[in-house]
Design a protein around this motif. Structure first.
Motif, PDB file in Angstrom:
ATOM      1  N   ALA A  37      -1.985   8.446 -10.777  1.00 27.87           N
ATOM      2  CA  ALA A  37      -2.770   7.246 -11.070  1.00 27.87           C
ATOM      3  C   ALA A  37      -3.639   6.879  -9.870  1.00 27.87           C
ATOM      4  N   TYR A  38      -3.082   6.956  -8.700  1.00 30.75           N
ATOM      5  CA  TYR A  38      -3.829   6.657  -7.475  1.00 30.75           C
ATOM      6  C   TYR A  38      -5.008   7.616  -7.326  1.00 30.75           C
ATOM      7  N   ARG A  39      -4.763   8.896  -7.515  1.00 27.79           N
ATOM      8  CA  ARG A  39      -5.818   9.908  -7.373  1.00 27.79           C
ATOM      9  C   ARG A  39      -6.955   9.671  -8.362  1.00 27.79           C
ATOM     10  N   LEU A  40      -6.644   9.230  -9.565  1.00 31.01           N
ATOM     11  CA  LEU A  40      -7.670   9.011 -10.585  1.00 31.01           C
ATOM     12  C   LEU A  40      -8.471   7.726 -10.369  1.00 31.01           C
ATOM     13  N   ASP A  59      -8.841  -0.964   4.692  1.00 29.56           N
ATOM     14  CA  ASP A  59      -7.813  -1.992   4.913  1.00 29.56           C
ATOM     15  C   ASP A  59      -7.622  -2.849   3.677  1.00 29.56           C
ATOM     16  N   VAL A  60      -8.723  -3.243   3.078  1.00 30.45           N
ATOM     17  CA  VAL A  60      -8.653  -4.068   1.869  1.00 30.45           C
ATOM     18  C   VAL A  60      -7.957  -3.296   0.754  1.00 30.45           C
ATOM     19  N   MET A  61      -8.290  -2.009   0.607  1.00 30.62           N
ATOM     20  CA  MET A  61      -7.659  -1.211  -0.446  1.00 30.62           C
ATOM     21  C   MET A  61      -6.174  -1.009  -0.184  1.00 30.62           C
ATOM     22  N   SER A  62      -5.774  -0.946   1.077  1.00 27.74           N
ATOM     23  CA  SER A  62      -4.338  -0.857   1.380  1.00 27.74           C
ATOM     24  C   SER A  62      -3.617  -2.082   0.841  1.00 27.74           C
ATOM     25  N   LEU A  66      -0.876  -2.172  -2.319  1.00 26.57           N
ATOM     26  CA  LEU A  66       0.448  -2.781  -2.179  1.00 26.57           C
ATOM     27  C   LEU A  66       0.706  -3.747  -3.329  1.00 26.57           C
ATOM     28  N   GLU A  67      -0.298  -4.543  -3.663  1.00 28.83           N
ATOM     29  CA  GLU A  67      -0.156  -5.486  -4.774  1.00 28.83           C
ATOM     30  C   GLU A  67      -0.043  -4.753  -6.108  1.00 28.83           C
ATOM     31  N   TRP A  85      -7.670  -3.657 -14.471  1.00 32.14           N
ATOM     32  CA  TRP A  85      -6.654  -4.471 -13.803  1.00 32.14           C
ATOM     33  C   TRP A  85      -6.651  -4.200 -12.304  1.00 32.14           C
ATOM     34  N   SER A  86      -6.697  -2.925 -11.933  1.00 28.56           N
ATOM     35  CA  SER A  86      -6.679  -2.587 -10.508  1.00 28.56           C
ATOM     36  C   SER A  86      -8.001  -2.992  -9.837  1.00 28.56           C
TER      37      SER A  86
END
Length: 195
Positions: A37-40, A59-62, A66-67, A85-86
């Motif tokens: 999911a992260y890769r896509l 940094d913002v994406m980190s 996490l959220e 959603w993401s």
């Protein structure tokens, strides 16, 4: 740009089935599925957030990831829904970051890239891709904010009009119109630069 955008959105639609299945497995605790999911999703989100906050996008994406990981069990929807959603979470983290920046002066960051070892990818190819991405984001940043965000969400992150509208809190038609106007402005600018 229209044809490339169509291909990107088409690719996202076909990826959405894989993404939806990966998200469902990740909600059951499958770490490999979360990685899929992260890769896509991550590349498009990172480019979108980079268009909002610039060099602080990683940094913002980190914070956003996490959220996303923390709240994944509460997500309900398919692959396209997960993209939206993401993107909403990433946008909220970006807006929080911009508010924090306005409140306190910014220090000079340590050049972390100088401390890292090179990766296994082709350095020349990665450099060209980074330059192209950087140039595109610089050009998009010249647009009015509403148009820039619409273009980033629709073309770069690959969201459809309805999902982009939910992220921005606007009607899908107004997001499509803003993206169209932004792309038209970009086309005029690129034509002027080629002359």
């Amino acid at each position: 740009m229209g044809r490339g955008g169509d291909q990107r959105r088409g690719r996202n639609r076909s990826d959405d089935a894989e993404l939806g299945a990966a998200v469902a497995r990740a909600q059951e605790g499958d770490e490999r599925a979360f990685a899929v999911a992260y890769r896509l999703v991550h590349p498009g989100l990172l480019a979108y957030v980079r268009g909002l906050v610039g060099a602080d996008a990683e940094d913002v994406m980190s914070e956003a990831w996490l959220e996303i990981a923390r709240d994944l069990a509460r997500f309900r929807g398919d692959g396209a829904g997960f993209r939206g959603w993401s993107a909403t979470i990433a946008r909220h983290r970006a807006m929080d970051h911009l508010r924090r920046q306005r409140r306190r002066p910014r220090g000079v960051p340590l050049d972390q890239e100088a401390l890292e070892l090179p990766g296994g990818q082709d350095t020349a190819e990665a450099a060209l891709e980074a330059l192209a991405t950087s140039w595109v984001l610089e050009v998009i940043a010249t647009l009015p904010r509403e148009q820039a965000e619409a273009v980033l969400l629709r073309v770069v992150a690959g969201l459809d009009g309805a999902a982009a509208g939910r992220v921005l809190g606007k009607r899908p038609g107004s997001v499509r119109t803003a993206a169209h106007r932004g792309l038209r402005r970009l086309a005029v600018r690129l034509t002027e630069e080629d002359s």
